[in-house]
Design a protein around this motif. Sequence first.
Motif, PDB file in Angstrom:
ATOM      1  N   GLN A  42      58.902  -4.785   7.661  1.00 35.29           N
ATOM      2  CA  GLN A  42      57.844  -4.005   8.296  1.00 35.29           C
ATOM      3  C   GLN A  42      58.475  -2.921   9.161  1.00 35.29           C
ATOM      4  O   GLN A  42      59.388  -3.184   9.938  1.00 35.29           O
ATOM      5  N   THR A  43      58.011  -1.696   9.017  1.00 31.76           N
ATOM      6  CA  THR A  43      58.637  -0.573   9.719  1.00 31.76           C
ATOM      7  C   THR A  43      57.843  -0.072  10.919  1.00 31.76           C
ATOM      8  O   THR A  43      58.421   0.371  11.908  1.00 31.76           O
ATOM      9  N   ASP A  44      56.513  -0.095  10.833  1.00 31.06           N
ATOM     10  CA  ASP A  44      55.677   0.343  11.946  1.00 31.06           C
ATOM     11  C   ASP A  44      55.447  -0.851  12.864  1.00 31.06           C
ATOM     12  O   ASP A  44      54.714  -1.787  12.521  1.00 31.06           O
ATOM     13  N   LEU A  45      56.064  -0.827  14.032  1.00 39.12           N
ATOM     14  CA  LEU A  45      56.012  -1.985  14.928  1.00 39.12           C
ATOM     15  C   LEU A  45      55.148  -1.756  16.158  1.00 39.12           C
ATOM     16  O   LEU A  45      55.209  -2.527  17.120  1.00 39.12           O
ATOM     17  N   ILE A  46      54.323  -0.726  16.129  1.00 37.74           N
ATOM     18  CA  ILE A  46      53.403  -0.478  17.240  1.00 37.74           C
ATOM     19  C   ILE A  46      52.475  -1.678  17.423  1.00 37.74           C
ATOM     20  O   ILE A  46      52.225  -2.130  18.554  1.00 37.74           O
ATOM     21  N   GLY A  47      51.987  -2.223  16.307  1.00 41.45           N
ATOM     22  CA  GLY A  47      51.066  -3.357  16.356  1.00 41.45           C
ATOM     23  C   GLY A  47      51.688  -4.587  16.996  1.00 41.45           C
ATOM     24  O   GLY A  47      51.135  -5.139  17.963  1.00 41.45           O
ATOM     25  N   PRO A  48      52.831  -5.073  16.489  1.00 46.33           N
ATOM     26  CA  PRO A  48      53.462  -6.245  17.101  1.00 46.33           C
ATOM     27  C   PRO A  48      53.824  -6.031  18.572  1.00 46.33           C
ATOM     28  O   PRO A  48      53.644  -6.934  19.395  1.00 46.33           O
ATOM     29  N   LEU A  49      54.337  -4.855  18.911  1.00 52.35           N
ATOM     30  CA  LEU A  49      54.709  -4.584  20.299  1.00 52.35           C
ATOM     31  C   LEU A  49      53.478  -4.591  21.208  1.00 52.35           C
ATOM     32  O   LEU A  49      53.512  -5.127  22.318  1.00 52.35           O
ATOM     33  N   THR A  50      52.393  -4.006  20.730  1.00 51.85           N
ATOM     34  CA  THR A  50      51.158  -3.982  21.515  1.00 51.85           C
ATOM     35  C   THR A  50      50.579  -5.380  21.657  1.00 51.85           C
ATOM     36  O   THR A  50      50.132  -5.785  22.738  1.00 51.85           O
ATOM     37  N   ALA A  51      50.608  -6.146  20.552  1.00 53.77           N
ATOM     38  CA  ALA A  51      50.079  -7.513  20.580  1.00 53.77           C
ATOM     39  C   ALA A  51      50.859  -8.398  21.550  1.00 53.77           C
ATOM     40  O   ALA A  51      50.293  -9.314  22.163  1.00 53.77           O
ATOM     41  N   ALA A  52      52.134  -8.114  21.698  1.00 52.02           N
ATOM     42  CA  ALA A  52      52.965  -8.895  22.623  1.00 52.02           C
ATOM     43  C   ALA A  52      52.797  -8.448  24.070  1.00 52.02           C
ATOM     44  O   ALA A  52      53.358  -9.066  24.983  1.00 52.02           O
ATOM     45  N   GLY A  53      52.062  -7.368  24.280  1.00 53.66           N
ATOM     46  CA  GLY A  53      51.832  -6.878  25.636  1.00 53.66           C
ATOM     47  C   GLY A  53      52.975  -6.069  26.198  1.00 53.66           C
ATOM     48  O   GLY A  53      53.149  -5.965  27.418  1.00 53.66           O
ATOM     49  N   ALA A  54      53.762  -5.431  25.315  1.00 49.18           N
ATOM     50  CA  ALA A  54      54.934  -4.678  25.761  1.00 49.18           C
ATOM     51  C   ALA A  54      54.606  -3.573  26.768  1.00 49.18           C
ATOM     52  O   ALA A  54      55.378  -3.369  27.723  1.00 49.18           O
ATOM     53  N   PRO A  55      53.491  -2.827  26.610  1.00 47.96           N
ATOM     54  CA  PRO A  55      53.231  -1.738  27.562  1.00 47.96           C
ATOM     55  C   PRO A  55      53.107  -2.184  29.014  1.00 47.96           C
ATOM     56  O   PRO A  55      53.413  -1.418  29.937  1.00 47.96           O
ATOM     57  N   SER A  56      52.671  -3.419  29.250  1.00 52.19           N
ATOM     58  CA  SER A  56      52.456  -3.870  30.625  1.00 52.19           C
ATOM     59  C   SER A  56      53.418  -4.974  31.072  1.00 52.19           C
ATOM     60  O   SER A  56      53.407  -5.362  32.244  1.00 52.19           O
ATOM     61  N   ALA A  57      54.269  -5.478  30.176  1.00 54.57           N
ATOM     62  CA  ALA A  57      55.153  -6.595  30.507  1.00 54.57           C
ATOM     63  C   ALA A  57      56.266  -6.159  31.464  1.00 54.57           C
ATOM     64  O   ALA A  57      56.720  -5.017  31.448  1.00 54.57           O
ATOM     65  N   ASP A  58      56.720  -7.098  32.286  1.00 51.26           N
ATOM     66  CA  ASP A  58      57.814  -6.821  33.219  1.00 51.26           C
ATOM     67  C   ASP A  58      59.170  -6.768  32.521  1.00 51.26           C
ATOM     68  O   ASP A  58      60.097  -6.118  33.015  1.00 51.26           O
ATOM     69  N   ILE A  59      59.309  -7.479  31.414  1.00 43.53           N
ATOM     70  CA  ILE A  59      60.512  -7.424  30.589  1.00 43.53           C
ATOM     71  C   ILE A  59      60.089  -7.404  29.131  1.00 43.53           C
ATOM     72  O   ILE A  59      59.181  -8.138  28.725  1.00 43.53           O
ATOM     73  N   VAL A  60      60.706  -6.512  28.364  1.00 49.86           N
ATOM     74  CA  VAL A  60      60.399  -6.370  26.943  1.00 49.86           C
ATOM     75  C   VAL A  60      61.663  -6.718  26.162  1.00 49.86           C
ATOM     76  O   VAL A  60      62.739  -6.172  26.429  1.00 49.86           O
ATOM     77  N   ILE A  61      61.526  -7.608  25.181  1.00 53.17           N
ATOM     78  CA  ILE A  61      62.688  -8.070  24.431  1.00 53.17           C
ATOM     79  C   ILE A  61      62.496  -7.789  22.952  1.00 53.17           C
ATOM     80  O   ILE A  61      61.805  -8.515  22.237  1.00 53.17           O
ATOM     81  N   PRO A  62      63.098  -6.695  22.447  1.00 51.45           N
ATOM     82  CA  PRO A  62      63.086  -6.417  21.010  1.00 51.45           C
ATOM     83  C   PRO A  62      64.278  -7.138  20.372  1.00 51.45           C
ATOM     84  O   PRO A  62      65.407  -6.672  20.440  1.00 51.45           O
ATOM     85  N   TYR A  63      64.034  -8.287  19.776  1.00 49.99           N
ATOM     86  CA  TYR A  63      65.114  -9.123  19.248  1.00 49.99           C
ATOM     87  C   TYR A  63      65.116  -9.036  17.722  1.00 49.99           C
ATOM     88  O   TYR A  63      64.123  -9.343  17.073  1.00 49.99           O
ATOM     89  N   SER A  64      66.253  -8.595  17.156  1.00 51.39           N
ATOM     90  CA  SER A  64      66.305  -8.384  15.705  1.00 51.39           C
ATOM     91  C   SER A  64      67.745  -8.346  15.230  1.00 51.39           C
ATOM     92  O   SER A  64      68.674  -8.167  16.034  1.00 51.39           O
ATOM     93  N   ASP A  65      67.934  -8.517  13.927  1.00 51.75           N
ATOM     94  CA  ASP A  65      69.206  -8.143  13.332  1.00 51.75           C
ATOM     95  C   ASP A  65      69.244  -6.619  13.290  1.00 51.75           C
ATOM     96  O   ASP A  65      68.263  -5.941  13.601  1.00 51.75           O
ATOM     97  N   ALA A  66      70.392  -6.066  12.917  1.00 49.87           N
ATOM     98  CA  ALA A  66      70.564  -4.612  12.986  1.00 49.87           C
ATOM     99  C   ALA A  66      69.533  -3.854  12.157  1.00 49.87           C
ATOM    100  O   ALA A  66      69.119  -2.751  12.519  1.00 49.87           O
ATOM    101  N   SER A  67      69.080  -4.444  11.051  1.00 54.61           N
ATOM    102  CA  SER A  67      68.167  -3.725  10.150  1.00 54.61           C
ATOM    103  C   SER A  67      66.839  -3.400  10.816  1.00 54.61           C
ATOM    104  O   SER A  67      66.155  -2.461  10.414  1.00 54.61           O
ATOM    105  N   GLY A  68      66.436  -4.143  11.843  1.00 56.92           N
ATOM    106  CA  GLY A  68      65.156  -3.885  12.479  1.00 56.92           C
ATOM    107  C   GLY A  68      65.232  -3.150  13.798  1.00 56.92           C
ATOM    108  O   GLY A  68      64.200  -2.759  14.360  1.00 56.92           O
ATOM    109  N   CYS A  69      66.447  -2.930  14.310  1.00 57.78           N
ATOM    110  CA  CYS A  69      66.592  -2.343  15.645  1.00 57.78           C
ATOM    111  C   CYS A  69      66.067  -0.912  15.725  1.00 57.78           C
ATOM    112  O   CYS A  69      65.492  -0.511  16.734  1.00 57.78           O
ATOM    113  N   VAL A  70      66.284  -0.135  14.678  1.00 64.57           N
ATOM    114  CA  VAL A  70      65.835   1.259  14.680  1.00 64.57           C
ATOM    115  C   VAL A  70      64.316   1.319  14.806  1.00 64.57           C
ATOM    116  O   VAL A  70      63.767   2.082  15.615  1.00 64.57           O
ATOM    117  N   ASN A  71      63.630   0.519  14.021  1.00 66.01           N
ATOM    118  CA  ASN A  71      62.168   0.536  14.063  1.00 66.01           C
ATOM    119  C   ASN A  71      61.637   0.030  15.400  1.00 66.01           C
ATOM    120  O   ASN A  71      60.633   0.535  15.909  1.00 66.01           O
TER     121      ASN A  71
END
Length: 443
Positions: A256-285
């Motif tokens: 999956q390349t568009d990650l706006i949905g998962p990030l929003t669902a996790a509450g990233a815009p308002s969270a005190d700490i945001v953790i994008p955890y991935s292997d290298a293939s997903g880090c860019v997205n």
Amino acid sequence: MISKTRSAGLGAAAVVTLALVAAGCGGSGSSSSSTPSSTPAGATGATGATGAQGGGAGGQSVTNYQAYIGGSPGKADSSKSPIYIGWVNQQGGQQVIGAAATDGADLAVKLVNDQLGGIDGHPVVLKKCFIKSAEEEGTSCAQKLGNDKSVAAIDMGGVAIGIQPFYSTIAGKKPVIVGVAVTPVDSVQKNAVILFGDVTKVLGPFGSYAKQVLHANSAALVYPNIAGITDGAAAIAKGLTAAGIKVKKVGYSQGQTDLIGPLTAAGAPSADIVIPYSDASGCVNQAKGLKQLGITDAKKIVSAPLCLNPTVSAGLGGDYPIWTYAIASSLFGDPTDPGMKPYMQVTQQYKVKTAPDPWVIVSFSDVLTTVKFLNEVGPSNLSSSAILTKAKGFKGPVALGAPQLQCGKYSDAPAVCNDRTQFFTYHGKNDFKKAASWLQPPQ
């Protein structure tokens, strides 16, 4: 030669490397070796160099590889019988965790044989087995190396696929020495020793960092649903929860390349700490998604070093994501780490272009430390039980790792020897600043 199958994108890192050594972060990129200079690698001081506490193990850092492994300097004696170490890594398939880990293993063997006298003069040879994509390949590697009487011990890179059948098949016949274990399977094995820790322990300190440094109350954790990564995400969430932090954890489909949905669902815009955890293939997205959401505070975006990868840098226009990184080993180019300078010298001598990759750092130490154990046991006494006893009794410091080890500290994870992680905030253009030193999981 160390493999020639990795890409560009490390040119800037190479320049920084030269500057740091003269003055004195992993994945794919091209690598090769050449005849080293006459300067003994790592001969910059004694093991346990003094100095102010900085990155790495500070004053406990390993700075002399000869003193670390023992033996006598010089080339290994080609007339003596080789001593074989098994090497297993997950590479060559679609899902790769530490593609460049083998470069670090090859570098350690090259250094030992060229400059550090082998194992009591005996040359060291790696017998390699790679797992590409199938569980049964773990069985095949265990059969190949476990039944080979010449293999003294088995070292392991980044392996998730086939790890359960590997251990089931090897059935304790050989000691397995792991750098970083990416699943909890290794952790419960009585015949394994994990020098840098496993995901359940070295990702737990995310909770300590969030509470002690950021004073966070809420966390957003986003990750792809792939083997190895899901275990790590669970460990991060557990550490955060233990620290009293409310976690929203959202997985997404591999590819999956568009990650706006998962990030929003996790509450990233308002969270005190945001953790994008991935292997290298997903880090860019993940990086692109965070930027689109306007989340740019590097101190509160915290990830693992899997994103410090030249392919990630290339995908983002020539630099790594501007985040904070947790790392259970030394960080490449860290000028405050006394143990980093000799490593950088060695990688320059052998022209290892993947040197910044954390997997290369860990696997180099893993094999070098295995040689240390075999040297101390002695080539005429290399029984599995003697090697395992020596490894489990090792208290550190480990080269390019934590200042102190405690194998068997956890009854539920007897193979784990380290549970500490240090944190660095990245400011761009290969500029890392220490954010926290060697935190442990919340109690």
